[in-house]
Enzyme design. Structure first.
Site, PDB file in Angstrom:
ATOM      1  N   GLY A  14      49.156  -2.848  17.834  1.00 19.50           N
ATOM      2  CA  GLY A  14      48.009  -2.155  17.267  1.00 19.50           C
ATOM      3  C   GLY A  14      47.883  -0.746  17.810  1.00 19.50           C
ATOM      4  O   GLY A  14      46.782  -0.221  17.975  1.00 19.50           O
ATOM      5  N   ALA A  15      49.027  -0.106  18.058  1.00 23.17           N
ATOM      6  CA  ALA A  15      49.018   1.196  18.733  1.00 23.17           C
ATOM      7  C   ALA A  15      48.524   2.339  17.858  1.00 23.17           C
ATOM      8  O   ALA A  15      48.244   3.420  18.376  1.00 23.17           O
ATOM      9  CB  ALA A  15      50.416   1.526  19.258  1.00 23.17           C
ATOM     10  N   VAL A  66      51.745  -9.485  13.571  1.00 24.32           N
ATOM     11  CA  VAL A  66      51.571 -10.163  14.862  1.00 24.32           C
ATOM     12  C   VAL A  66      51.153 -11.618  14.701  1.00 24.32           C
ATOM     13  O   VAL A  66      51.076 -12.351  15.698  1.00 24.32           O
ATOM     14  CB  VAL A  66      50.563  -9.423  15.769  1.00 24.32           C
ATOM     15  CG1 VAL A  66      51.067  -8.038  16.131  1.00 24.32           C
ATOM     16  CG2 VAL A  66      49.175  -9.383  15.139  1.00 24.32           C
ATOM     17  N   TYR A 159      34.935 -14.119  15.679  1.00 24.32           N
ATOM     18  CA  TYR A 159      35.541 -13.181  16.628  1.00 24.32           C
ATOM     19  C   TYR A 159      35.522 -13.766  18.036  1.00 24.32           C
ATOM     20  O   TYR A 159      36.528 -13.733  18.762  1.00 24.32           O
ATOM     21  CB  TYR A 159      34.763 -11.867  16.573  1.00 24.32           C
ATOM     22  CG  TYR A 159      35.343 -10.720  17.364  1.00 24.32           C
ATOM     23  CD1 TYR A 159      36.684 -10.361  17.247  1.00 24.32           C
ATOM     24  CD2 TYR A 159      34.529  -9.969  18.214  1.00 24.32           C
ATOM     25  CE1 TYR A 159      37.196  -9.291  17.968  1.00 24.32           C
ATOM     26  CE2 TYR A 159      35.040  -8.894  18.921  1.00 24.32           C
ATOM     27  CZ  TYR A 159      36.376  -8.561  18.806  1.00 24.32           C
ATOM     28  OH  TYR A 159      36.880  -7.500  19.516  1.00 24.32           O
ATOM     29  N   ALA A 161      35.313 -16.918  18.908  1.00 16.49           N
ATOM     30  CA  ALA A 161      36.202 -18.078  18.988  1.00 16.49           C
ATOM     31  C   ALA A 161      37.643 -17.642  19.210  1.00 16.49           C
ATOM     32  O   ALA A 161      38.364 -18.218  20.039  1.00 16.49           O
ATOM     33  CB  ALA A 161      36.086 -18.921  17.724  1.00 16.49           C
TER      34      ALA A 161
END
Length: 254
Positions: A14-15, A66, A159, A161
């Site tokens: 996630g860069a 991912v 989110y 969880a």
């Protein structure tokens, strides 16, 4: 004393995102070669790679989903071929949910997406990159969690969880790989001032700031500073930690 990552190889998932690109820049400024992962924004990844290369480090853009093991495995092969086995893995990518809803109203697919992008991403990254760290005799695995995981606010269940599941995976991983001098830690930002907020109205976050002991929001650079520290030899005896970077808004108990 300074943070020196010269000779180290890092990958940031996630860069191209708000926090991810500042993390990538900071690691490069400390001397690390950086693999810039992206999902869709190839142009932004290309621009970031060129920016990092201009500082004198090696950098390469790598695309992967991912949530898919084969995709991450192929990304790992590309990174290893272009840069070598990473010493530092930053698991930062996440699937965003908008808007958040109550448990009774949240679409079940949101829970599935969070599980895949939080929990399974770290499983796949570990399978792909930890063996290289073992061969090198050490490494740093840093997962980006959130203050929300501890806060458990209403309407954040999917989110939370996913991030709570991430916590379980990486704490267990820390116990499993510590004997190889590989540290595994989590950094948990609060609501951070990043590029999208630089020009926001001054009072748009007043309600949130009122809940922060330091009475302000942290910046993207402050998050990246902690990432760089945890990636360095200065943090060589810290593992299994959940580190809030949120001005004291949440305080894990002992």
């Amino acid at each position: 004393m300074r943070i020196d990552l010269s000779g180290k190889i890092a990958i940031v998932t996630g860069a191209t995102g708000e926090l991810g690109r500042v993390m990538a820049r900071s690691l490069a400024q400390c001397g690390a070669d950086v693999a810039v992962h992206y999902m869709q924004n190839a142009q932004k990844a290309k621009e970031l790679v060129e920016e990092l290369q201009a500082t004198g480090v090696r950098s390469v853009a790598v695309q992967a989903d991912v949530t898919n093991q084969d995709s991450i495995s192929q990304m790992a092969k590309t990174v290893q071929a272009e840069l070598g086995d990473p010493d530092i893995v930053i698991a930062n990518a996440v699937i965003q949910i908008h808007p958040w809803s109550s448990v009774l109203e949240e679409d079940p697919s949101d829970y599935e997406s969070q599980f895949q992008s939080c929990v399974m991403q770290s499983v796949y990254l570990a399978k792909s990159f930890i063996p290289g760290m073992v061969r090198k005799g050490g490494g740093r695995y840093i997962a980006i969690n959130t203050e929300c995981a501890m806060e458990a606010a209403a309407n954040s269940s999917a989110y939370v969880a996913g991030k709570r599941g991430l916590d379980g995976i990486v704490r267990t991983l820390a116990r499993e790989v510590g004997k190889h001098q590989i540290t595994v830690n989590q950094i948990a930002p609060g609501w951070t001032v990043s590029e999208q907020y630089y020009d926001a109205p001054e009072d748009h976050d007043a309600g949130y700031r009122a809940t922060v002991p330091l009475a302000r929001r942290g910046t993207d650079q402050e998050i990246a500073n902690v990432v760089a520290f945890m990636a360095s030899d200065l943090a060589s005896f810290i593992t299994g930690a959940y580190i809030p970077v949120c001005g004291g808004r949440i305080m894990p108990a002992i």
